[in-house]
Design an enzyme around this catalytic site. Structure first.
Site, PDB file in Angstrom:
ATOM      1  N   SER A 193      -6.671  -0.591 -14.767  1.00 17.60           N
ATOM      2  CA  SER A 193      -5.072  -0.442 -13.842  1.00 17.60           C
ATOM      3  C   SER A 193      -4.678   0.673 -15.150  1.00 17.60           C
ATOM      4  CB  SER A 193      -4.206  -1.216 -13.596  1.00 17.60           C
ATOM      5  OG  SER A 193      -2.744  -1.032 -13.393  1.00 17.60           O
TER       6      SER A 193
ATOM      7  N   TYR B  68      -1.519  -9.801 -11.725  1.00 22.43           N
ATOM      8  CA  TYR B  68      -1.577  -8.284 -12.689  1.00 22.43           C
ATOM      9  C   TYR B  68      -2.562  -7.706 -13.061  1.00 22.43           C
ATOM     10  CZ  TYR B  68      -2.495  -3.420 -10.397  1.00 22.43           C
ATOM     11  OH  TYR B  68      -2.603  -2.196 -10.417  1.00 22.43           O
TER      12      TYR B  68
HETATM   13  N1  LIG Z   1      -2.377   2.506  -6.676  1.00 23.99           N
HETATM   14  C1  LIG Z   1      -1.955   2.583  -8.033  1.00 23.99           C
HETATM   15  O1  LIG Z   1      -0.432   2.979  -8.414  1.00 23.99           O
HETATM   16  C2  LIG Z   1      -2.894   2.556  -8.725  1.00 23.99           C
HETATM   17  C3  LIG Z   1      -2.519   2.189  -9.976  1.00 23.99           C
HETATM   18  C4  LIG Z   1      -3.176   1.604 -11.353  1.00 23.99           C
HETATM   19  C5  LIG Z   1      -5.208   1.287 -10.849  1.00 23.99           C
HETATM   20  N2  LIG Z   1      -4.434   0.578  -9.115  1.00 23.99           N
HETATM   21  C6  LIG Z   1      -6.182   0.243  -7.984  1.00 23.99           C
HETATM   22  O2  LIG Z   1      -6.472   0.869  -8.300  1.00 23.99           O
HETATM   23  C7  LIG Z   1      -7.427   0.503  -6.601  1.00 23.99           C
HETATM   24  C8  LIG Z   1      -7.168   0.999  -5.100  1.00 23.99           C
HETATM   25  O3  LIG Z   1      -5.967   0.848  -5.221  1.00 23.99           O
HETATM   26  P1  LIG Z   1      -5.423   1.492  -3.996  1.00 23.99           P
HETATM   27  O4  LIG Z   1      -4.023   2.282  -4.965  1.00 23.99           O
HETATM   28  O5  LIG Z   1      -6.319   2.827  -3.802  1.00 23.99           O
HETATM   29  O6  LIG Z   1      -4.774   0.897  -2.747  1.00 23.99           O
HETATM   30  P2  LIG Z   1      -4.830   0.731  -1.512  1.00 23.99           P
HETATM   31  O7  LIG Z   1      -4.517   1.942  -0.672  1.00 23.99           O
HETATM   32  O8  LIG Z   1      -3.883  -0.198  -1.457  1.00 23.99           O
HETATM   33  O9  LIG Z   1      -6.469   0.495  -0.914  1.00 23.99           O
HETATM   34  C9  LIG Z   1      -6.804  -0.521  -1.610  1.00 23.99           C
HETATM   35  C10 LIG Z   1      -8.529  -0.630  -0.860  1.00 23.99           C
HETATM   36  O10 LIG Z   1      -9.291  -2.102  -1.462  1.00 23.99           O
HETATM   37  C11 LIG Z   1      -9.422  -2.809  -0.207  1.00 23.99           C
HETATM   38  N3  LIG Z   1      -9.105  -4.203   0.193  1.00 23.99           N
HETATM   39  C12 LIG Z   1      -8.210  -5.140  -0.950  1.00 23.99           C
HETATM   40  N4  LIG Z   1      -8.635  -5.844   0.004  1.00 23.99           N
HETATM   41  C13 LIG Z   1      -9.491  -6.368  -0.379  1.00 23.99           C
HETATM   42  C14 LIG Z   1     -10.033  -7.191   0.616  1.00 23.99           C
HETATM   43  N5  LIG Z   1      -9.897  -8.799   0.043  1.00 23.99           N
HETATM   44  N6  LIG Z   1     -11.517  -7.103   0.657  1.00 23.99           N
HETATM   45  C15 LIG Z   1     -11.943  -6.367   0.522  1.00 23.99           C
HETATM   46  N7  LIG Z   1     -11.224  -4.519   0.315  1.00 23.99           N
HETATM   47  C16 LIG Z   1     -10.223  -4.747  -0.343  1.00 23.99           C
HETATM   48  C17 LIG Z   1      -8.687  -1.616   0.699  1.00 23.99           C
HETATM   49  O11 LIG Z   1      -9.583  -1.557   1.967  1.00 23.99           O
HETATM   50  P3  LIG Z   1      -8.871  -2.278   3.481  1.00 23.99           P
HETATM   51  O12 LIG Z   1      -7.481  -2.732   3.549  1.00 23.99           O
HETATM   52  O13 LIG Z   1      -9.553  -2.230   4.710  1.00 23.99           O
HETATM   53  O14 LIG Z   1      -9.030  -4.119   2.967  1.00 23.99           O
HETATM   54  C18 LIG Z   1      -8.046  -0.355   0.531  1.00 23.99           C
HETATM   55  O15 LIG Z   1      -9.435   0.003   0.374  1.00 23.99           O
HETATM   56  C19 LIG Z   1      -7.193  -1.158  -6.534  1.00 23.99           C
HETATM   57  O16 LIG Z   1      -8.011  -2.153  -7.640  1.00 23.99           O
HETATM   58  C20 LIG Z   1      -5.342  -1.150  -7.871  1.00 23.99           C
HETATM   59  O17 LIG Z   1      -5.397  -2.318  -8.422  1.00 23.99           O
HETATM   60  C21 LIG Z   1      -3.748   0.973  -8.490  1.00 23.99           C
END
Ligand SMILES: NC(=O)c1ccc[n+]([C@@H]2O[C@H](COP(=O)([O-])OP(=O)(O)OC[C@H]3O[C@@H](n4cnc5c(N)ncnc54)[C@H](OP(=O)(O)O)[C@@H]3O)[C@@H](O)[C@H]2O)c1
Length: 237
Positions: free
Chosen positions: A141, A154
């Site tokens: 991130s 985080y």
């Molecule tokens: N959105 C942003 O602004 C942003 C920015 C920078 C980095 N990121 C990073 O990008 C990555 C993906 O995030 P996203 O934005 O796509 O968020 P999201 O829509 O909330 O998706 C998160 C994913 O992680 C899975 N997950 C959560 N807890 C889990 C667990 N305990 N075991 C297995 N799977 C788990 C969820 O699936 P289930 O609920 O089915 O488990 C979901 O598929 C993360 O690492 C996040 O930190 C996001």
């Protein structure tokens, strides 16, 4: 690397960035192992990917329980007998208050955002190393590049992914395994959205998927070890 008929394991594939990466790689004819906790959502994503004519298996699993990771990789080996690409994407957001005494959120975030990454990588490398090339993509991130008040948990987990990823590159580069760490700013997903943000100006999940696609297609002679992605325009309302 050549993508056609390779196998990729994507964590956090049930929605958001992971789902977008899964669909993009399916369109490149990559077979997919999809991991997340929500079986129904994983199945929906799998059904969308299968339309591209690839093999897709889902593995519903809570990755914060790292003891389950060796058997996950055993299952992937049994189902595909191969693995070339690992996308460590699953993650959670948590605000850190250094004065609180209940540290459950801290431990959970470390387990999922960081410990699962190295447990999974260690196990997956046993399979990836059997190929002529491979790739490991770690989703950190922008919070892995800069700190802010309240970011104690985080930022710590995402800086850890960054450090790990860069060391990993040094360890596996001679095996022709590419490693990158991606540092997105605000992405239009359930985790990223907020009342103060304009969704149309946020990075879109497909933007991250295109970045992963282009990284995988980089010639074997080069590797982008860190990729920072910022919203083109400020998303703040
Ligand atoms: N959105 C942003 O602004 C942003 C920015 C920078 C980095 N990121 C990073 O990008 C990555 C993906 O995030 P996203 O934005 O796509 O968020 P999201 O829509 O909330 O998706 C998160 C994913 O992680 C899975 N997950 C959560 N807890 C889990 C667990 N305990 N075991 C297995 N799977 C788990 C969820 O699936 P289930 O609920 O089915 O488990 C979901 O598929 C993360 O690492 C996040 O930190 C996001």
């Amino acid at each position: 690397m050549k993508l056609n008929n390779k196998v990729a394991l994507i964590t956090g594939a049930s929605q958001g960035i992971g789902r977008a990466i899964a669909l993009n790689l399916a369109s490149e004819k990559i077979n997919l192992a999809l991991v997340g906790r929500n079986e129904a959502k994983l199945k929906t994503v799998a059904d969308e990917c299968i339309k591209f004519g690839v093999r897709v298996k889902i593995y519903p699993l809570d990755l914060a329980d790292t003891s389950k990771i060796p058997s996950l990789i055993e299952s992937v080996k049994a189902d595909f007998n191969s693995l070339s690409v690992l996308v460590n994407n699953a993650g959670t957001y948590a605000n850190g208050n250094p004065f609180e005494s209940n540290l459950k959120d801290w431990d959970y975030a470390l387990d999922l955002n960081f410990k699962a990454v190295y447990h999974l990588t260690n196990q997956a490398l046993k399979l990836i190393s059997e190929n002529d090339d491979g790739a490991i993509i770690n989703i950190s991130s922008i919070a892995g590049q800069m700190t802010y008040k309240g970011g104690e948990i985080y930022c710590a987990t995402k800086y850890a992914v960054r450090a790990y990823s860069n060391c990993l590159f040094e360890s596996v580069r001679e095996k022709n395994i590419k490693v990158t760490c991606i540092f997105p700013g605000y992405v239009n997903t359930e985790m990223g959205r907020g009342e103060n943000l304009d969704e149309s100006k946020m990075i879109q999940p497909d933007d991250i998927a295109l970045t992963v696609n282009s990284f995988l297609k980089t010639p074997l002679t080069a590797c982008q070890t860190e990729i920072v992605i910022r919203p083109q325009r400020t998303p703040y309302k």
